[in-house]
Design a protein around this motif. Structure first.
Motif, short mmCIF file in Angstrom:
data_model
loop_
_atom_site.label_atom_id
_atom_site.label_comp_id
_atom_site.label_asym_id
_atom_site.label_seq_id
_atom_site.Cartn_x
_atom_site.Cartn_y
_atom_site.Cartn_z
N PRO A 228 0.81 -1.23 0.00
CA PRO A 228 0.00 0.00 0.00
C PRO A 228 0.85 1.28 0.00
CG PRO A 228 -0.94 -1.61 1.49
CD PRO A 228 0.40 -2.16 1.05
N ALA A 229 1.94 1.28 0.76
CA ALA A 229 2.81 2.47 0.78
C ALA A 229 3.51 2.64 -0.57
CB ALA A 229 3.85 2.35 1.90
N ALA A 230 3.86 1.53 -1.22
CA ALA A 230 4.51 1.60 -2.53
C ALA A 230 3.55 2.16 -3.58
CB ALA A 230 5.03 0.23 -2.95
N VAL A 231 2.30 1.73 -3.53
CA VAL A 231 1.29 2.24 -4.46
C VAL A 231 1.11 3.74 -4.26
CG1 VAL A 231 -1.18 2.20 -5.03
CG2 VAL A 231 0.09 0.06 -4.80
N LYS A 232 1.01 4.17 -3.00
CA LYS A 232 0.85 5.60 -2.71
C LYS A 232 2.06 6.39 -3.18
CE LYS A 232 -0.08 8.96 0.94
NZ LYS A 232 0.58 9.98 0.18
N ALA A 233 3.27 5.87 -2.94
CA ALA A 233 4.48 6.57 -3.35
C ALA A 233 4.54 6.72 -4.87
CB ALA A 233 5.72 5.84 -2.83
N GLU A 234 4.17 5.65 -5.59
CA GLU A 234 4.19 5.74 -7.05
C GLU A 234 3.14 6.73 -7.55
OE1 GLU A 234 3.60 3.05 -11.09
OE2 GLU A 234 3.98 2.02 -9.18
N ALA A 235 1.94 6.67 -6.98
CA ALA A 235 0.89 7.60 -7.39
C ALA A 235 1.31 9.03 -7.10
CB ALA A 235 -0.42 7.27 -6.69
N ASP A 236 1.89 9.27 -5.93
CA ASP A 236 2.36 10.63 -5.59
C ASP A 236 3.44 11.10 -6.56
OD1 ASP A 236 0.57 10.66 -3.48
OD2 ASP A 236 2.10 10.31 -1.94
N ALA A 237 4.37 10.20 -6.91
CA ALA A 237 5.43 10.58 -7.86
C ALA A 237 4.85 10.93 -9.22
CB ALA A 237 6.44 9.43 -7.98
N LEU A 238 3.87 10.14 -9.68
CA LEU A 238 3.26 10.42 -10.98
C LEU A 238 2.43 11.70 -10.94
CD1 LEU A 238 2.25 6.83 -12.16
CD2 LEU A 238 4.22 8.22 -12.87
N LYS A 239 1.74 11.96 -9.83
CA LYS A 239 0.99 13.21 -9.70
C LYS A 239 1.93 14.41 -9.78
CE LYS A 239 -2.62 11.28 -6.77
NZ LYS A 239 -3.11 11.20 -5.38
N THR A 240 3.06 14.31 -9.08
CA THR A 240 4.04 15.40 -9.10
C THR A 240 4.58 15.60 -10.51
OG1 THR A 240 4.67 15.01 -6.80
CG2 THR A 240 6.27 16.17 -8.18
N LEU A 241 4.95 14.51 -11.16
CA LEU A 241 5.49 14.59 -12.51
C LEU A 241 4.49 15.22 -13.47
CD1 LEU A 241 7.69 13.75 -14.62
CD2 LEU A 241 6.38 11.62 -14.89
N MET A 242 3.23 14.84 -13.32
CA MET A 242 2.20 15.27 -14.28
C MET A 242 1.46 16.53 -13.84
SD MET A 242 0.92 11.41 -15.09
CE MET A 242 -0.45 11.89 -16.10
N GLY A 243 1.80 17.07 -12.67
CA GLY A 243 1.14 18.28 -12.19
C GLY A 243 -0.32 18.06 -11.85
N ARG A 244 -0.63 16.91 -11.30
CA ARG A 244 -2.01 16.59 -10.94
C ARG A 244 -2.13 16.50 -9.42
NH1 ARG A 244 -4.60 12.32 -15.14
NH2 ARG A 244 -4.01 13.42 -17.03
N SER A 245 -3.35 16.68 -8.95
CA SER A 245 -3.59 16.54 -7.52
C SER A 245 -4.43 15.31 -7.19
CB SER A 245 -4.27 17.79 -6.96
OG SER A 245 -5.51 17.99 -7.61
N GLU A 246 -5.01 14.70 -8.21
CA GLU A 246 -5.88 13.55 -7.99
C GLU A 246 -5.62 12.47 -9.03
OE1 GLU A 246 -9.98 14.58 -7.79
OE2 GLU A 246 -9.66 16.15 -6.30
N GLY A 247 -6.18 11.30 -8.75
CA GLY A 247 -6.10 10.18 -9.68
C GLY A 247 -5.56 8.94 -9.00
N ASP A 248 -6.15 7.79 -9.37
CA ASP A 248 -5.62 6.55 -8.82
C ASP A 248 -4.47 6.08 -9.70
OD1 ASP A 248 -6.65 5.17 -11.03
OD2 ASP A 248 -8.32 4.32 -9.93
#
Length: 124
Positions: free
Chosen positions: A52-72
């Motif tokens: 679960p922490a790995a999924v959150k970390a990857e999602a957070d990294a992709l949000k940062t990269l893509m300039g998004r605040s939401e998304g699974d």
């Protein structure tokens, strides 16, 4: 009150049984398959513990990269792939490459923590 063992402890016991009792008692392919099964159980234990922490970390990294605040995670991955395919995001973008390398190293660390090259990974 009787408590059931934690998932991690149960999976660890199964892996130890396969590796320490079953594999030595078997020969050839069966011994090999017992070791493979032990490795699979250990991966499942790490996934249960750290997934679960790995999924959150990857999602957070992709949000940062893509300039998004939401998304699974699944949607973020699909959107990033679409950006790369369409040319909206350059596949040689240093931020993209750094993010993908970090995600890949985290994934290998979760699935194969003893992988020798992890120590040499630039983001390790």
């Amino acid at each position: 009150m009787h408590r059931h063992p934690e998932t991690d402890a149960m999976l660890g016991a199964v892996a130890a049984f396969l590796r320490e009792v079953c594999a030595p008692a078997l020969v050839g392919r069966d011994a090999f398959l017992a070791r493979v099964a032990a490795n699979a159980v250990e991966i499942a234990a790490r996934e249960a513990r750290e997934g679960p922490a790995a999924v959150k970390a990857e999602a957070d990294a992709l949000k940062t990269l893509m300039g998004r605040s939401e998304g699974d995670l699944e949607d973020l991955r699909a959107a990033l792939c679409a950006q790369i395919i369409s040319g909206e995001r350059d596949a040689d973008d240093p931020a993209l490459l750094d993010t993908l390398l970090t995600i890949a190293v985290r994934r290998v660390r979760l699935e194969q923590p003893a992988y020798a090259s992890l120590e040499r990974a630039p983001c390790a």
